[in-house]
Design a protein around this motif. Structure first.
Motif, mmCIF file in Angstrom:
data_model
loop_
_atom_site.group_PDB
_atom_site.id
_atom_site.type_symbol
_atom_site.label_atom_id
_atom_site.label_comp_id
_atom_site.label_asym_id
_atom_site.label_seq_id
_atom_site.Cartn_x
_atom_site.Cartn_y
_atom_site.Cartn_z
ATOM 1 N N GLU A 132 0.811 -1.168 0.001
ATOM 2 C CA GLU A 132 -0.012 -0.046 0.107
ATOM 3 C C GLU A 132 0.873 1.244 0.011
ATOM 4 N N ASP A 133 0.329 2.454 -0.016
ATOM 5 C CA ASP A 133 0.741 3.729 -0.080
ATOM 6 C C ASP A 133 0.935 4.360 1.173
ATOM 7 N N ILE A 134 1.924 4.594 1.994
ATOM 8 C CA ILE A 134 2.079 5.099 3.263
ATOM 9 C C ILE A 134 2.440 6.585 3.322
ATOM 10 N N ILE A 135 1.633 7.172 4.112
ATOM 11 C CA ILE A 135 1.898 8.462 4.235
ATOM 12 C C ILE A 135 2.695 8.813 5.630
ATOM 13 N N THR A 136 3.766 9.470 5.602
ATOM 14 C CA THR A 136 4.405 9.761 7.336
ATOM 15 C C THR A 136 4.964 11.125 6.919
ATOM 16 N N ALA A 137 5.380 11.700 8.239
ATOM 17 C CA ALA A 137 5.854 12.932 8.289
ATOM 18 C C ALA A 137 7.363 12.788 7.865
ATOM 19 N N SER A 138 8.141 13.954 8.019
ATOM 20 C CA SER A 138 9.529 13.809 7.762
ATOM 21 C C SER A 138 10.645 13.441 8.844
ATOM 22 N N GLY A 139 9.925 13.350 10.062
ATOM 23 C CA GLY A 139 11.007 13.017 11.176
ATOM 24 C C GLY A 139 10.899 13.812 12.164
ATOM 25 N N THR A 140 10.524 15.214 11.970
ATOM 26 C CA THR A 140 10.807 16.220 12.999
ATOM 27 C C THR A 140 9.566 16.522 13.496
ATOM 28 N N THR A 141 8.300 16.129 13.020
ATOM 29 C CA THR A 141 6.943 16.657 13.392
ATOM 30 C C THR A 141 6.140 15.610 13.490
ATOM 31 N N LEU A 142 4.879 15.667 14.144
ATOM 32 C CA LEU A 142 3.908 14.632 13.897
ATOM 33 C C LEU A 142 3.279 14.872 12.397
ATOM 34 N N LEU A 143 2.371 14.194 11.902
ATOM 35 C CA LEU A 143 1.849 13.982 10.528
ATOM 36 C C LEU A 143 0.509 14.779 10.725
ATOM 37 N N GLY A 144 -0.194 14.370 11.744
ATOM 38 C CA GLY A 144 -1.825 15.164 11.485
ATOM 39 C C GLY A 144 -2.517 14.407 11.241
ATOM 40 N N ALA A 145 -2.395 13.087 10.796
ATOM 41 C CA ALA A 145 -3.520 12.276 10.263
ATOM 42 C C ALA A 145 -4.750 12.163 11.403
ATOM 43 N N ASP A 146 -4.460 12.542 12.632
ATOM 44 C CA ASP A 146 -5.389 12.585 13.579
ATOM 45 C C ASP A 146 -5.627 14.285 13.780
ATOM 46 N N ASP A 147 -6.523 14.554 12.997
ATOM 47 C CA ASP A 147 -7.621 14.116 12.628
ATOM 48 C C ASP A 147 -7.817 14.578 11.155
ATOM 49 N N LYS A 148 -6.845 14.997 10.437
ATOM 50 C CA LYS A 148 -6.781 15.476 9.096
ATOM 51 C C LYS A 148 -7.037 14.266 8.042
ATOM 52 N N ALA A 149 -6.868 13.278 8.495
ATOM 53 C CA ALA A 149 -7.320 12.134 7.528
ATOM 54 C C ALA A 149 -8.860 12.285 7.674
ATOM 55 N N GLY A 150 -9.439 12.174 8.751
ATOM 56 C CA GLY A 150 -10.693 12.294 8.820
ATOM 57 C C GLY A 150 -11.375 13.511 8.126
ATOM 58 N N VAL A 151 -11.096 14.465 8.166
ATOM 59 C CA VAL A 151 -11.265 15.734 7.324
ATOM 60 C C VAL A 151 -11.480 15.486 6.018
#
Length: 422
Positions: A132-151
């Motif tokens: 699958e295709d996985i999205i992460t942040a770059s290592g210095t921050t959170l990603l924000g999937a909680d909850d921008k994935a829901g948005v």
């Protein structure tokens, strides 16, 4: 769902993730940070461009919108809700999302800090995401999937339904909230304006997840009062409140009673903030348990530790203040079994295995349920939230969109059947 539809959820999420929307638990403003509205304004503009005429942002940071019905049937009004803010537990500024195409199942080294490595043994769900295709942040921050994935999921649902008016559904309400991460997500929601009968938050984890039960939660503040004297003349007079608070913290068990020592249906007591001077020191706690009645037992035990600490320092005293934060949504949601039934049917139609979870936390839906709108949670794929190892699968987000498309149709099809609950 039309097989030729080109999902927009990933593209939307990648844009939303770069907008700093961290909330601030120490702010007294509403919303707690004005920058949350930066994303909310974008959402309103996009909703209107999609064709949602009534999309609007109010002064308190809430986005309201309506997808009109496409059926003549009388169908319960369903709301989909996500929060725009991200946690303050980890840096959230200058988020740089990275897409790892066709994930190979190996460690993911985050480039901006190679010491940050997402290892599959530490993330069992990630092991199931190979290919699958996985999205992460770059290592210095959170990603924000909680909850921008829901948005992003709700936005793509809206886009799809407007493009496909032949799909039969009732009135659908959209709600985007601020300040969920600091427990204030529905403090100022206008339920009359919302006008929903039932709802689903999009703020869950693994594919197929349905959460109809959460912790019940209280907050506690313990304040210790000492006696401040000039340290040069303090012998037999100074009573240092900071030391009392430290003695109190030291009394907390190391092998139980805490988040780091509990799991599954075990509750806990968790110190989250401490400050003070020699005169006065405070320690703030969150208290959690699935059984609401046990919150009082946890608080009683905690207060006993406070009494013991004060007993060690002659001339000291304490105050103990408790406040309700949210309650286990199960007490409300279980009265309306059709909410779960419709979600299960929708997932099955989407080729998703329905999995029922109990959340060791809470959502906006926890409080909304007790405000009169039953509100369980549906999966988004967001995982390892509140930290630098946060990730989300694009395919999970797409399956969530598909599930919601089927869900609104299931509610329409079942309208007219006898509803249960009270």
């Amino acid at each position: 769902m039309n097989a030729n539809y080109e999902f927009t959820v990933a593209e939307r999420f990648l844009r939303y993730a770069t907008i700093d929307t961290q909330s601030d638990p120490y702010s007294q403003t509403v919303p707690s940070t004005e920058k949350q509205k930066d994303l909310s304004r974008v959402l309103v503009e996009e909703l209107r461009s999609i064709g949602i005429a009534d999309a609007a942002l109010d002064e308190k940071g809430y986005v309201y919108a309506t997808i009109p019905a496409t059926t003549d049937k009388t169908v319960p009004v369903i709301c989909f809700c996500s929060h725009v803010d991200t946690s303050s537990d980890c840096p959230g500024y200058n988020v740089k999302p990275i897409v790892h195409r066709n994930y190979d199942g190996k460690n993911i080294v985050l480039p901006d800090d190679p010491n940050q490595i997402i290892r599959p043994p530490d993330h069992p769900y990630l092991k199931t995401k190979k290919g699958e295709d996985i999205i992460t942040a770059s290592g210095t921050t959170l990603l924000g999937a909680d909850d921008k994935a829901g948005v992003a999921i709700i936005m793509d649902l809206t886009n799809y339904l407007v493009q496909h008016p032949e799909i039969k559904h009732g009135v659908i309400k959209i709600l985007f909230t601020p300040d969920e991460e600091i427990g204030r997500g529905v403090d100022h929601v206008d339920l009359a304006r919302l006008g929903a009968d039932f709802g689903y938050t999009l703020d869950g984890g693994p594919r197929g997840g349905y959460t109809g039960e959460t912790f019940s939660a209280n907050g506690v503040t313990v304040t210790f009062l000492g006696n401040s004297i000039h340290p040069g003349y303090a012998k037999n007079k100074l009573v240092n409140a900071i030391k009392i608070a430290a003695a109190f913290i030291d009394l907390l068990p190391r092998d139980s009673f805490s988040p780091e020592t509990t799991e599954e249906r075990e509750g806990f007591v968790h110190p989250v903030h401490m400050d003070g001077t020699a005169e006065k020191a405070t320690v703030s706690f969150i208290i959690r348990d699935f059984d609401t009645k046990r919150l009082k037992l946890h608080e009683t035990r905690l207060e006993e530790f406070a009494k013991q600490a004060v007993g060690k320092f002659s001339g000291s005293s304490y105050t103990f203040e408790s406040s309700e934060q949210y309650r286990n949504m199960k007490e409300i949601v279980d009265q309306y079994p059709e909410i779960e039934t419709c979600a299960k049917i929708a997932m099955e139609r989407s080729g998703v295995v329905f999995q029922k979870y109990s959340a060791r936390g809470g959502t906006d839906g926890s409080r909304l349920s007790f405000m009169g709108v039953p509100f369980p949670d549906i999966f988004t794929g967001e995982m390892a939230f509140h930290g630098k190892h946060e990730y989300v699968s694009i395919q999970d987000m797409q399956k969530s969109v598909e599930t919601l498309v089927n869900l609104v149709q299931v509610w329409e099809e079942r309208s007219g059947e006898q509803r249960t609950g009270g």
